[in-house]
Design a protein around this motif. Structure first.
Motif, short mmCIF file in Angstrom:
data_model
loop_
_atom_site.label_atom_id
_atom_site.label_comp_id
_atom_site.label_asym_id
_atom_site.label_seq_id
_atom_site.Cartn_x
_atom_site.Cartn_y
_atom_site.Cartn_z
N PHE A 1 4.61 5.41 -25.11
CA PHE A 1 5.08 4.06 -25.44
C PHE A 1 6.51 3.85 -24.94
CE2 PHE A 1 1.59 3.97 -28.52
CZ PHE A 1 1.23 2.63 -28.53
N ILE A 2 7.37 4.86 -25.12
CA ILE A 2 8.77 4.72 -24.74
C ILE A 2 8.91 4.56 -23.23
CG2 ILE A 2 10.94 6.02 -24.59
CD1 ILE A 2 10.25 7.15 -27.39
N VAL A 3 8.18 5.36 -22.47
CA VAL A 3 8.25 5.25 -21.00
C VAL A 3 7.74 3.89 -20.54
CG1 VAL A 3 7.39 6.20 -18.82
CG2 VAL A 3 8.06 7.75 -20.68
N LYS A 4 6.65 3.43 -21.12
CA LYS A 4 6.09 2.14 -20.75
C LYS A 4 7.05 1.01 -21.10
CE LYS A 4 2.68 -0.69 -19.56
NZ LYS A 4 2.15 -0.79 -18.19
N ALA A 5 7.65 1.06 -22.31
CA ALA A 5 8.60 0.03 -22.72
C ALA A 5 9.83 0.03 -21.82
CB ALA A 5 9.01 0.25 -24.18
N ALA A 6 10.29 1.22 -21.44
CA ALA A 6 11.45 1.31 -20.55
C ALA A 6 11.15 0.65 -19.21
CB ALA A 6 11.84 2.78 -20.35
N ALA A 7 9.93 0.86 -18.70
CA ALA A 7 9.55 0.27 -17.42
C ALA A 7 9.48 -1.25 -17.52
CB ALA A 7 8.21 0.83 -16.96
N LYS A 8 8.87 -1.77 -18.59
CA LYS A 8 8.80 -3.22 -18.76
C LYS A 8 10.19 -3.83 -18.89
CE LYS A 8 5.54 -5.20 -21.20
NZ LYS A 8 4.62 -5.81 -20.22
N ALA A 9 11.09 -3.12 -19.57
CA ALA A 9 12.46 -3.62 -19.70
C ALA A 9 13.17 -3.63 -18.35
CB ALA A 9 13.23 -2.77 -20.71
N LEU A 10 12.87 -2.65 -17.48
CA LEU A 10 13.47 -2.64 -16.13
C LEU A 10 13.00 -3.84 -15.31
CD1 LEU A 10 13.21 1.14 -15.13
CD2 LEU A 10 15.30 -0.14 -15.63
N ILE A 11 11.72 -4.22 -15.47
CA ILE A 11 11.22 -5.39 -14.77
C ILE A 11 11.83 -6.66 -15.33
CG2 ILE A 11 9.15 -6.73 -14.24
CD1 ILE A 11 9.40 -4.06 -12.70
N ASP A 12 12.00 -6.72 -16.64
CA ASP A 12 12.55 -7.92 -17.29
C ASP A 12 14.06 -8.05 -17.08
OD1 ASP A 12 10.00 -8.46 -18.14
OD2 ASP A 12 10.31 -7.67 -20.18
N VAL A 13 14.76 -6.93 -16.90
CA VAL A 13 16.21 -6.94 -16.63
C VAL A 13 16.41 -6.22 -15.29
CG1 VAL A 13 18.50 -6.42 -17.53
CG2 VAL A 13 16.61 -6.81 -19.12
N PRO A 14 16.11 -6.87 -14.17
CA PRO A 14 16.12 -6.19 -12.87
C PRO A 14 17.50 -5.69 -12.44
CG PRO A 14 15.84 -8.56 -12.60
CD PRO A 14 15.68 -8.28 -14.06
N GLU A 15 18.56 -6.23 -13.04
CA GLU A 15 19.90 -5.74 -12.69
C GLU A 15 20.11 -4.29 -13.10
OE1 GLU A 15 20.33 -10.09 -14.15
OE2 GLU A 15 19.22 -8.27 -14.69
N MET A 16 19.26 -3.80 -14.02
CA MET A 16 19.32 -2.40 -14.46
C MET A 16 18.46 -1.51 -13.57
SD MET A 16 20.67 -0.39 -16.82
CE MET A 16 20.39 1.35 -17.19
N ASN A 17 17.54 -2.11 -12.84
CA ASN A 17 16.59 -1.35 -12.03
C ASN A 17 17.18 -1.09 -10.65
OD1 ASN A 17 14.16 -0.03 -11.58
ND2 ASN A 17 13.12 -1.89 -10.88
N VAL A 18 18.29 -0.34 -10.62
CA VAL A 18 19.06 -0.15 -9.39
C VAL A 18 19.54 1.30 -9.28
CG1 VAL A 18 19.88 -2.54 -9.38
CG2 VAL A 18 21.23 -0.79 -10.54
N VAL A 19 20.01 1.64 -8.09
CA VAL A 19 20.73 2.90 -7.87
C VAL A 19 21.96 2.59 -7.05
CG1 VAL A 19 18.68 4.38 -8.01
CG2 VAL A 19 19.40 3.47 -5.79
N TRP A 20 22.92 3.50 -7.13
CA TRP A 20 24.19 3.34 -6.41
C TRP A 20 24.15 4.09 -5.09
CZ3 TRP A 20 28.77 0.83 -6.50
CH2 TRP A 20 29.84 1.38 -5.77
N SER A 21 24.64 3.47 -4.04
CA SER A 21 24.92 4.18 -2.79
C SER A 21 26.32 3.76 -2.35
CB SER A 21 23.89 3.84 -1.70
OG SER A 21 24.16 2.57 -1.13
N GLU A 22 26.90 4.50 -1.43
CA GLU A 22 28.26 4.19 -0.99
C GLU A 22 28.33 2.87 -0.24
OE1 GLU A 22 30.93 5.78 -1.95
OE2 GLU A 22 29.61 7.09 -3.11
N GLU A 23 27.21 2.40 0.30
CA GLU A 23 27.20 1.17 1.08
C GLU A 23 26.78 -0.05 0.28
OE1 GLU A 23 25.47 3.95 2.07
OE2 GLU A 23 27.12 4.68 3.32
N ALA A 24 25.92 0.16 -0.74
CA ALA A 24 25.36 -0.98 -1.46
C ALA A 24 24.74 -0.55 -2.77
CB ALA A 24 24.30 -1.67 -0.59
N VAL A 25 24.50 -1.53 -3.64
CA VAL A 25 23.66 -1.33 -4.82
C VAL A 25 22.23 -1.61 -4.39
CG1 VAL A 25 23.09 -2.12 -7.14
CG2 VAL A 25 25.48 -1.93 -6.45
#
Length: 442
Positions: free
Chosen positions: A275-299
């Motif tokens: 349930f927790i993994v599924k909820a985390a995934a749905k929250a990433l889709i609903d808050v896409p600004e969190m669904n990111v990674v950092w690189s030296e050139e761009a987010v």
């Protein structure tokens, strides 16, 4: 024409790998895409495939050998090619027919579960990982052939290459040659003192870790490759990623009741962590600004929710990534996680399964831990630390006090790609999903 099959670079951060086992024998005919060996990196065991149709003329290293990336490990012939062409390649490597035959015999007689060589005793020279006989260190006009990691170790330990005898293919100096020389007490190189001006301009060495005081009766467990890799990556994460932490408490009574209903009605046993993994995934889709990674050139913004699950496997900590979690049913997700955990314990995860993702779930509830802070798995943007459900008094919306099951979670966030408000929005959406679990499955 005859070709050399070389140790592939199966991991971007590895200079060498262990050839765990061959899945073909000398003389076998193989096809393009066929698995011919399994290779162990710091993270996983990876199947290595041939990219051509060929005949295996010679296998150059046995199972358990540590081989630098790029070194030859087999000689392949085209279908119906004259074996003499393979012998020419062996001769160029400094390996006569007798030596190649001895290696083939050693491989054929090795047990199916090839084991890596045991660690040397503290006062004994380290054994060479390869069994192929080789001449002294090859050179060409004064050039010494050595693997990159052997050169790095020699510099660190102050060992002169001229004193070493290479045991790698063609007399190449490999890591074990340097370690053997260090264990045997080979005299280090004495470098000439630099001029005063250069010495003044030279950077000061980094502070060295404080050595522990070892008391009588202490025992030492040598670091595994996986343990050293985990330590290195987590240290780099804490040093390079500015962590901030967001905490909240989740009421999980409704979730536990829904889980009991699903498990009673279905054949797949769903866990709270599913349930927790599924909820985390749905929250990433609903808050896409969190669904990111950092690189030296761009987010970098991910198009789907790929969530890693921390697994304390028998081999050490690994974080297999479950791709596209938002599109999986709870039962399908549960099966995917169980399969990843089982293969993690067997060391059979593919390298691709350990890469990617934007968020990791680390759950210590089964150990009774109520709350903890986790270190981000770089280059992901965050990690959610999940504690155990505990019965405690809570105040409801109506102001009445009741006893409820409460789980404390802590979200560690990399402040470079994610601001505090974004992390808070994601955590609020995650909390809403957990406390209204029907939203997770619809």
């Amino acid at each position: 024409m005859a070709t050399l099959f070389r140790m592939p670079g199966v991991s971007a951060d590895a200079d060498e790998a262990v050839l765990e086992a061959w899945t073909v024998q000398q003389g076998a005919t193989i096809s393009s895409g066929q698995t011919i060996a399994s290779v162990e990196t710091e993270k996983a065991v990876v199947d290595v495939e041939s990219d051509i149709d060929a005949v295996v003329h010679a296998l150059l290293v046995p199972g358990g050998a540590t081989v630098p990336v790029g070194d030859p490990i087999a000689v392949l012939l085209e279908i119906d090619e004259d074996p003499a062409e393979g012998e020419k390649l062996l001769a160029q490597l400094g390996l006569g027919g007798d030596q190649a035959a001895e290696t083939a015999t050693a491989i054929a007689s090795a047990p199916e579960e090839a084991q890596a060589p045991p660690a040397p005793a503290p006062d004994a020279p380290a054994p060479s990982a390869t069994v192929v006989a080789a001449p002294a260190a090859s050179s060409n006009g004064g050039r010494v052939f050595a693997s990159p990691i052997a050169r790095k170790l020699a510099r660190e330990k102050g060992i002169d290459f001229a004193t070493l005898t290479g045991t790698g293919p063609g007399g190449r100096i490999v890591r074990d040659d340097v370690l053997a020389a260090a264990s045997a007490g080979t005299a280090p190189v004495t470098a000439a003192a630099p001029p005063a001006a250069s010495a003044a301009a030279a950077p000061q060495p980094a502070a060295q870790p404080v050595a522990p005081v070892v008391r009588p009766g202490w025992e030492a467990t040598p670091h595994s490759k996986l343990r050293k890799l985990v330590a290195s990556r987590l240290q780099a994460s804490k040093q390079q990623a500015p962590h901030f932490y967001l905490r909240t408490s989740l009421r999980v009574d409704a979730l536990l009741a829904l889980r009991a209903q699903l498990n009673a009605a279905g054949s797949d046993r769903i866990s709270v962590n599913d349930f927790i993994v599924k909820a985390a995934a749905k929250a990433l889709i609903d808050v896409p600004e969190m669904n990111v990674v950092w690189s030296e050139e761009a987010v970098l913004h991910a198009p789907q929710a790929d969530v890693a699950v921390a697994v304390a496997s028998d081999r050490g900590l690994v974080t297999p990534v479950i791709s596209g979690v938002e599109g999986l049913s709870l039962s399908a997700l549960s099966r995917r996680i169980k399969d990843a955990v089982a293969r993690a314990n067997d060391g059979k995860l593919q390298q691709s399964e350990l890469e990617g993702g934007t968020l990791t779930i680390s759950n210590l509830a089964m150990f009774g831990v109520e709350e903890f802070d986790a270190i981000i798995n770089p280059p992901q943007a965050g990690i959610l630390a999940v504690g155990a459900a505990v019965k405690q008094p809570v105040v409801g919306d109506d102001g009445e006090i009741a006893v409820a099951g409460v789980v404390k979670v802590v979200l560690s966030v990399d402040h470079r790609p994610v601001d505090g408000v974004v992390g808070a929005k994601w955590l609020a959406r995650f909390k809403e999903l957990i406390e209204n679990p029907l939203q997770i499955i619809v």
